[in-house]
Motif scaffolding. Structure first.
Motif, short mmCIF file in Angstrom:
data_model
loop_
_atom_site.label_atom_id
_atom_site.label_comp_id
_atom_site.label_asym_id
_atom_site.label_seq_id
_atom_site.Cartn_x
_atom_site.Cartn_y
_atom_site.Cartn_z
N TYR A 139 0.90 -1.05 0.20
CA TYR A 139 -0.07 -0.10 0.19
C TYR A 139 0.97 1.39 -0.21
O TYR A 139 2.13 1.18 0.63
N LYS A 140 0.41 2.17 -0.79
CA LYS A 140 1.32 3.63 -0.96
C LYS A 140 1.67 4.11 0.35
O LYS A 140 3.02 4.30 0.37
N THR A 141 1.17 4.01 1.41
CA THR A 141 1.61 4.93 2.69
C THR A 141 2.35 3.77 3.40
O THR A 141 3.83 4.30 3.92
N TYR A 142 2.49 2.60 3.38
CA TYR A 142 3.35 1.60 3.71
C TYR A 142 4.69 1.75 3.10
O TYR A 142 5.83 1.60 3.83
N MET A 143 4.78 1.95 1.82
CA MET A 143 6.02 1.95 0.97
C MET A 143 6.79 3.39 1.37
O MET A 143 7.89 3.19 1.64
N ASP A 144 5.82 4.24 1.65
CA ASP A 144 6.55 5.66 2.16
C ASP A 144 7.28 5.43 3.38
O ASP A 144 8.42 5.94 3.49
N LEU A 145 6.84 4.70 4.34
CA LEU A 145 7.45 4.31 5.54
C LEU A 145 8.79 3.80 5.55
O LEU A 145 9.47 3.78 6.60
N VAL A 146 9.01 2.82 4.36
CA VAL A 146 10.29 2.08 4.36
C VAL A 146 10.77 2.52 3.14
O VAL A 146 11.86 1.86 2.61
N ARG A 147 10.74 3.68 2.82
CA ARG A 147 11.42 4.13 1.26
C ARG A 147 12.90 4.12 1.62
O ARG A 147 13.37 3.92 0.50
N HIS A 148 13.57 4.18 2.52
CA HIS A 148 15.03 4.18 2.72
C HIS A 148 15.68 2.94 2.65
O HIS A 148 16.76 2.70 2.38
N LEU A 149 14.80 1.88 2.80
CA LEU A 149 14.92 0.25 2.45
C LEU A 149 14.58 -0.13 1.10
O LEU A 149 15.23 -1.13 0.78
N ILE A 150 14.03 0.65 0.27
CA ILE A 150 13.51 -0.08 -1.01
C ILE A 150 14.22 0.80 -2.21
O ILE A 150 13.65 0.35 -3.37
N GLN A 151 15.17 1.58 -2.19
CA GLN A 151 15.72 2.34 -3.05
C GLN A 151 16.16 1.51 -4.20
O GLN A 151 17.10 0.62 -3.69
N GLY A 152 16.02 1.63 -5.20
CA GLY A 152 16.64 0.72 -6.48
C GLY A 152 16.05 -0.66 -6.59
O GLY A 152 16.27 -1.41 -7.67
N LYS A 153 14.86 -0.75 -6.13
CA LYS A 153 14.21 -2.22 -6.24
C LYS A 153 12.89 -1.88 -7.12
O LYS A 153 12.30 -0.72 -7.08
N GLU A 154 12.27 -2.85 -7.53
CA GLU A 154 11.26 -2.51 -8.32
C GLU A 154 10.08 -2.57 -7.51
O GLU A 154 10.01 -3.46 -6.36
N LEU A 155 9.18 -1.64 -7.44
CA LEU A 155 8.19 -1.21 -6.65
C LEU A 155 6.77 -1.43 -7.16
O LEU A 155 6.63 -0.92 -8.49
N VAL A 156 5.72 -2.11 -6.54
CA VAL A 156 4.65 -1.90 -6.91
C VAL A 156 3.45 -1.35 -5.83
O VAL A 156 3.37 -1.90 -4.77
N ARG A 157 3.06 -0.25 -6.09
CA ARG A 157 2.33 0.63 -5.13
C ARG A 157 0.98 0.51 -5.47
O ARG A 157 0.56 0.51 -6.49
N THR A 158 -0.07 0.12 -4.51
CA THR A 158 -1.45 0.18 -4.89
C THR A 158 -2.27 1.01 -3.65
O THR A 158 -1.54 1.34 -2.62
N GLY A 159 -3.55 1.44 -4.07
CA GLY A 159 -4.32 1.93 -3.03
C GLY A 159 -4.88 0.92 -2.26
O GLY A 159 -4.74 -0.28 -2.14
N MET A 160 -5.55 1.73 -1.30
CA MET A 160 -6.35 1.10 -0.09
C MET A 160 -7.61 0.17 -0.83
O MET A 160 -7.81 0.48 -1.83
N THR A 161 -7.61 -1.23 -0.34
CA THR A 161 -8.59 -2.16 -0.72
C THR A 161 -8.12 -2.93 -1.89
O THR A 161 -8.95 -3.60 -2.47
N GLU A 162 -6.92 -2.85 -2.33
CA GLU A 162 -6.47 -3.55 -3.24
C GLU A 162 -5.58 -4.71 -2.80
O GLU A 162 -4.61 -5.15 -3.64
N GLU A 163 -6.03 -5.19 -1.72
CA GLU A 163 -5.19 -6.23 -0.97
C GLU A 163 -5.01 -7.40 -1.88
O GLU A 163 -3.95 -8.20 -2.09
#
Length: 537
Positions: free
Chosen positions: A36-60
């Motif tokens: 979820y987008k908010t969660y990705m922002d919380l760990v952004r320092h750990l995920i730099q350079g990786k392939e990222l898939v961000r989704t919205g709420m209710t997209e579990e």
């Protein structure tokens, strides 16, 4: 191809100091990270350079499906959740998606569930010690659970004097659930029962409120708030919310000399509230306890002996909650037909019934939602009455004009073939294919994700309209005079590429912009008509 691996990571409240070492290790070791987008922002320092898939709420579900898809291609994937991944997190959904595919762990994708600090624990630590006795968690989101069942759980927890932690208490659309929950709790709890409201625990915008059951709704409560409701022994002391470890009769705190020594506290005489009543069990293992004689039962036995009839036993009507499936579908009179007769409407109303719901949509269909265990029977009956039935959700809807009541009929066979081949097909995000039967384009095909206009015996094709927002725009004209025999194969290829390469929840116009070229059709950058920073304001 190497077999991939899925890490289902619970990273706790969000602050790195409260994240486990294994959680950080797994994220760093992953090829891609999904969340979820908010969660990705919380760990952004750990995920730099990786392939990222961000989704919205209710997209579990789409997150879980994307994780499995990437792992099947040999990648190491982290699916991240705040709190604990196994408590309202992603762990169960990942397993459900795998099970649908017939997955076996010893020969398929490897899965590792990495636990994290859940909200009930992190929020409790900020309030004091409110969860020191029996407690439960209840999510107030009725997105996946019937509200009727949630109310039963709230009432059961209230009656049993649990400390209660409420997850997902309120959102922009769900505002009444927390009010109804308070009403139920007040039927069983003192209005002065301590209640703690914690928003964004251990995050930048952390906010804590200590109030009581009667006044809790006077404060801001949202999706990022966890509500902790004390039991009947919870109290406030010096700004701390505290629930005693046991009852004061068990042992007394605050006294220099304890009334009971630690070794004495578990003796029967020190626990008069327990099942044994504080008395020694003098019945030997070979003795059976004597049944207590009830005067009413004795009288009934005597009456039956005189009359010769056995006494009637009262029938207990045990209420059992049965969760019925919700069947949702789209219904319309046809791809291009816009007329409905009275018989069809009456039949549809009969199927929907008093408890079902029907919503009009802007995509030329009605959306029906009703409780049933027989969806196939309903579908068959509606089709027999001339209704076109389609799935809803992230699927393709083919929406054509009425071809001037069928007078301009040359394009109709192509619209019907597109419906047959593509209608209802699962895609990353709901897609509308608009089809107009002449150059007037009066049904606005150019404003749909894909627009098709039949003109002069051939087709004009438009891709990537932005259908919503103040900066909405028409699709880009990518083909003019496309031969009729090429239309359907071209559309099938465009859709297949979108299905294969599109990210979960990625709208078609964003997909076209990201990959720049679809089946030889080149994306052209053009200025936005209106600059919109926050579309919700």
């Amino acid at each position: 191809m190497a077999i991939g691996k899925i890490f289902v990571v619970g990273f706790g409240p969000g602050d790195e100091a409260h994240m486990t070492h294994r959680a950080k290790e797994a994220i760093i070791d992953s090829d891609s990270v999904i969340g979820y987008k908010t969660y990705m922002d919380l760990v952004r320092h750990l995920i730099q350079g990786k392939e990222l898939v961000r989704t919205g709420m209710t997209e579990e579900v789409s997150r879980a499906q994307e994780a499995v898809k990437q792992a099947e291609n040999g990648k190491k994937v982290s699916v991240i959740s705040s709190g604990d991944a196994g408590l309202y997190g992603m762990a169960g959904l990942v397993y459900e998606v795998l099970i649908e595919k017939g997955w076996k762990e010893d020969e398929g994708i490897s899965v590792e569930i990495i636990p994290g600090v859940s909200a009930i624990n992190s929020c409790a630590s900020l309030l004091g010690a409110p969860v020191m006795h029996d407690a439960c968690t209840i999510s107030l989101s009725d997105h996946l659970t019937p509200w009727e069942l949630i109310m039963k759980r709230v009432e059961a927890a209230a009656k049993a004097d649990f400390v209660i932690s409420l997850y997902n208490p309120k959102s922009g659309k769900r505002t009444r659930q927390i009010e109804e929950t308070q009403r139920i709790l007040l039927e069983h709890r003192d209005p002065k029962t301590p209640v703690g409201l914690v928003k964004s625990a251990f995050r930048e915008r952390q906010h804590i409120v200590m109030t009581d059951l009667e006044h809790m709704l006077e404060y801001e409560i949202g999706m990022l708030t966890t509500v902790i409701i004390g039991n009947n022994s919870t109290f406030y002391y010096d700004g701390k919310m505290i629930t005693p470890r046991g009852y004061q009769r068990k042992y007394t705190l605050g006294e220099e000399k304890q009334e009971l020594k630690p070794a004495q506290r578990l003796k029967r005489e020190a626990e008069p509230w327990a099942m044994h009543g504080g008395k020694e069990d003098k019945t030997s293992s070979s003795e059976k306890p004597q049944k207590k004689i009830d005067a009413a039962e004795l009288a009934e036995e005597a009456l039956s002996a005189v009359s010769g009839k056995s006494p009637e036993k009262p029938v207990i009507d045990a209420e059992v909650f049965k969760q019925t499936a919700i069947f949702e579908f789209a219904v319309s009179p046809g791809v291009w037909n816009k007329k409905v007769n009275a018989k069809q409407l009456a039949f549809l109303a009969d199927v929907i019934g008093e408890k079902g719901e029907v919503s009009y949509t802007t995509s030329h269909y009605l959306q029906v939602s009703l409780e049933t265990d027989e969806p196939q029977t309903i579908t068959k009956k509606l089709e027999q009455e001339g209704w076109l039935i389609s799935p809803v959700g992230d699927v393709i809807h083919v929406k054509a004009c009425d071809f001037c009541d069928g007078e301009k009929k040359d394009g109709i066979p192509y619209a019907e073939e597109l419906q047959e081949k593509l209608g209802g097909l699962k895609v990353p995000k709901v897609m509308n294919i608009g089809f107009n039967g002449c150059g007037m384009a009066c049904y606005g095909a150019v404003t749909d994700d894909i627009g098709i206009i039949y003109r002069k015996g051939a087709f004009d094709l438009f891709l990537g309209a932005k259908t919503t927002g103040r900066n909405a725009h028409t699709g880009q004209p990518v083909a003019e005079g496309l031969p009729p025999e090429q239309l359907v194969p071209t559309m099938v290829n465009v859709v297949e590429e979108y299905r294969e390469k599109g990210m979960p929840n990625e709208r078609f116009h964003k997909f076209f912009k990201r990959i720049q070229n679809i089946q030889g059709f080149q994306y052209v950058e053009r200025p936005e008509p209106v600059k919109v920073n926050n579309p919700c304001e």
